[in-house]
Design an enzyme around this catalytic site. Structure first.
Site, mmCIF file in Angstrom:
data_model
loop_
_atom_site.group_PDB
_atom_site.id
_atom_site.type_symbol
_atom_site.label_atom_id
_atom_site.label_comp_id
_atom_site.label_asym_id
_atom_site.label_seq_id
_atom_site.Cartn_x
_atom_site.Cartn_y
_atom_site.Cartn_z
ATOM 1 C CG HIS A 156 -6.719 2.311 1.035
ATOM 2 N ND1 HIS A 156 -6.845 0.949 0.894
ATOM 3 C CD2 HIS A 156 -7.382 2.634 2.183
ATOM 4 C CE1 HIS A 156 -7.542 0.464 1.908
ATOM 5 N NE2 HIS A 156 -7.883 1.473 2.700
ATOM 6 C CB CYS A 167 -8.953 -1.432 -1.396
ATOM 7 S SG CYS A 167 -7.862 -0.510 -2.522
ATOM 8 C CG ASP A 182 -9.821 1.425 5.514
ATOM 9 O OD1 ASP A 182 -9.711 0.373 4.835
ATOM 10 O OD2 ASP A 182 -8.869 2.207 5.687
#
Length: 196
Positions: free
Chosen positions: A76, A22, A92
């Site tokens: 994250h 990520c 996201d």
């Protein structure tokens, strides 16, 4: 021109994406804004979500068994665009929510609240996208165990700076005394991106 009412990016499935990376996915989103919409780069932020225990529950993640079950990540990373009118949108690539999602909708559905055990309280390192592009580096060694990849790495070269080949842990850290950006609680984070 992309802005508060139009997405900065192509559809989610057309964005550069590698599962379990990520931090690099968001770096690539920042790179896209800088190259395509340089006048909007200062409206964008990379946000690392973690805590001292590296146990942060997030709902509405693709990796979850269902929308009602959180995924507990060690960290994250998301991208937020905040316009000069105060409106903010979240990008996201690992969420089942829209791409983008209005900030308040994203926060309420993804973070819910802090009625959780202390070990699950989330902290947010908020970094201007331009600074993230200049300072982040990863040699992907955190994804190697006994010489084997825990998840296949991106096909493009590792992200490096003149000063570093690996500083990912500085970004994941929620210690406010070092690193780039500002470390916030959920309450402060919600206030920062929901107020003009």
């Amino acid at each position: 021109m992309a802005g508060a009412c139009g997405s900065l990016f192509p559809p989610r499935e057309e964005c550069i994406y590698t599962s379990c990376y990520c931090e690099e996915n968001v770096w690539k989103l920042c790179e896209h804004v800088q190259s395509r919409y340089p006048d909007l780069i200062e409206d964008c932020y990379a946000v690392f979500i973690s805590n001292q225990f590296k146990t942060v529950p997030l709902w509405m993640q693709k990796a979850a068994q269902s929308a009602d079950v959180p995924v507990v990540w060690d960290y994250h990373v998301i991208l937020i665009q905040k316009s000069n009118t105060g409106n903010a949108e979240v990008y996201d690539l690992d969420s089942v929510l829209e791409f983008p999602t209005p900030f308040l909708d994203y926060s309420s559905q993804t973070f819910r609240n802090e009625q959780l055990k202390q070990q699950y309280h989330r902290k947010f390192r908020v970094i201007r996208a331009s600074e993230y592009l200049e300072t982040f580096a990863s040699d992907r060694s955190h994804m190697l165990k006994d010489g084997q990849w825990l998840a296949p790495p991106p096909i493009y070269p590792c992200i490096q700076t003149k000063e570093s080949i690996m500083n990912l842990n500085d970004f994941i850290s929620v210690n406010p005394s070092f690193g780039v950006g500002e470390v916030m609680t959920l309450q402060a984070f919600n206030f920062h991106f929901s107020c003009g």
